[in-house]
Motif scaffolding. Structure first.
Motif, mmCIF file in Angstrom:
data_model
loop_
_atom_site.group_PDB
_atom_site.id
_atom_site.type_symbol
_atom_site.label_atom_id
_atom_site.label_comp_id
_atom_site.label_asym_id
_atom_site.label_seq_id
_atom_site.Cartn_x
_atom_site.Cartn_y
_atom_site.Cartn_z
ATOM 1 N N PRO A 8 -5.096 -3.148 46.873
ATOM 2 C CA PRO A 8 -6.629 -3.107 46.680
ATOM 3 C C PRO A 8 -6.911 -3.587 45.202
ATOM 4 O O PRO A 8 -6.222 -3.459 44.149
ATOM 5 C CB PRO A 8 -7.037 -1.551 46.921
ATOM 6 N N TYR A 10 -9.509 -3.125 43.251
ATOM 7 C CA TYR A 10 -9.697 -2.146 42.318
ATOM 8 C C TYR A 10 -8.616 -1.592 41.531
ATOM 9 O O TYR A 10 -8.460 -1.196 40.359
ATOM 10 C CB TYR A 10 -10.740 -1.129 42.727
ATOM 11 N N ASN A 47 -19.360 -3.454 41.649
ATOM 12 C CA ASN A 47 -19.052 -2.341 42.328
ATOM 13 C C ASN A 47 -17.431 -2.161 42.144
ATOM 14 O O ASN A 47 -16.860 -0.806 42.311
ATOM 15 C CB ASN A 47 -19.454 -2.226 43.575
ATOM 16 N N THR A 48 -16.588 -3.211 42.316
ATOM 17 C CA THR A 48 -15.118 -3.198 42.381
ATOM 18 C C THR A 48 -14.884 -2.644 41.003
ATOM 19 O O THR A 48 -13.525 -1.774 40.888
ATOM 20 C CB THR A 48 -14.524 -4.673 42.700
ATOM 21 N N MET A 50 -16.345 -0.997 38.791
ATOM 22 C CA MET A 50 -17.048 0.507 38.621
ATOM 23 C C MET A 50 -15.755 1.398 39.451
ATOM 24 O O MET A 50 -15.513 2.680 38.965
ATOM 25 C CB MET A 50 -18.177 0.584 39.190
ATOM 26 N N ARG A 51 -15.389 1.003 40.549
ATOM 27 C CA ARG A 51 -14.325 1.489 41.329
ATOM 28 C C ARG A 51 -13.285 1.961 40.344
ATOM 29 O O ARG A 51 -12.351 2.907 40.304
ATOM 30 C CB ARG A 51 -14.204 1.059 42.640
ATOM 31 N N SER A 52 -12.763 0.773 39.681
ATOM 32 C CA SER A 52 -11.450 0.850 38.885
ATOM 33 C C SER A 52 -11.822 2.045 37.882
ATOM 34 O O SER A 52 -10.891 2.794 37.596
ATOM 35 C CB SER A 52 -11.218 -0.495 38.279
ATOM 36 N N TYR A 53 -12.845 1.663 37.198
ATOM 37 C CA TYR A 53 -13.214 2.804 36.052
ATOM 38 C C TYR A 53 -13.103 4.206 36.525
ATOM 39 O O TYR A 53 -12.657 5.273 35.919
ATOM 40 C CB TYR A 53 -14.601 2.309 35.289
ATOM 41 N N ASP A 54 -13.879 4.322 37.684
ATOM 42 C CA ASP A 54 -13.659 5.676 38.336
ATOM 43 C C ASP A 54 -12.509 6.175 38.456
ATOM 44 O O ASP A 54 -12.170 7.400 38.160
ATOM 45 C CB ASP A 54 -14.742 5.836 39.568
ATOM 46 N N TRP A 55 -11.654 5.262 39.016
ATOM 47 C CA TRP A 55 -10.185 5.692 39.340
ATOM 48 C C TRP A 55 -9.461 5.873 38.001
ATOM 49 O O TRP A 55 -8.744 6.962 38.081
ATOM 50 C CB TRP A 55 -9.419 4.730 40.127
ATOM 51 N N GLN A 58 -10.502 9.464 36.902
ATOM 52 C CA GLN A 58 -9.884 10.430 37.553
ATOM 53 C C GLN A 58 -8.437 10.659 37.086
ATOM 54 O O GLN A 58 -7.763 11.726 37.239
ATOM 55 C CB GLN A 58 -9.786 10.323 39.083
#
Length: 126
Positions: A8, A10, A47-48, A50-55, A58
């Motif tokens: 993926p 992200y 959004n991609t 942002m998904r990386s930053y969210d991951w 976490q």
């Protein structure tokens, strides 16, 4: 950035950011590029990123200061190295060692190759 189709995007972006942390491009407590800025640089959807930053949040590598941006946690480098070591030993080591066996390399051959590598790279004071 060239993306691999087998993973993926992200996660590839997250890996790139973690590489930046390890190399010193993003030191502890430094601010990462904004989501939009980084997306424009990589030519991907925001959004991609942002998904990386969210991951990465976490994984406890970065944190968000609401309204200001994302920053590298002080212990990020240690956390990244720990994660990558775990991945290597859980997912990659068996394949790596099976390849060494198939090449007919002995432990002493590997030690010599590794020492030569460290000398070339000037790692660990060699």
């Amino acid at each position: 950035m060239d993306f691999n189709e087998n993973r993926p995007i992200y996660l590839q972006i997250a890996d790139s950011i973690m590489d930046g942390v390890l190399s010193g491009e993003y030191p502890a407590e430094s601010r990462l590029p904004s989501v939009r800025e980084y997306a424009a640089r990589l030519e991907v959807n925001a959004n991609t990123v942002m998904r990386s930053y969210d991951w990465l949040q976490q994984q406890m590598v970065i944190f968000n200061k609401r309204g200001i941006g994302f920053f590298v946690l002080p212990e990020a480098r240690k956390r990244i190295l720990e994660m990558r070591r775990n991945i290597f030993f859980q997912e990659e080591a068996d394949y790596f060692f099976s390849r060494l066996v198939s090449f007919g390399l002995t432990p002493s051959d590997l030690a010599e190759l590794y020492s030569t590598y460290l000398e070339k790279k000037k790692v660990y004071g060699y």
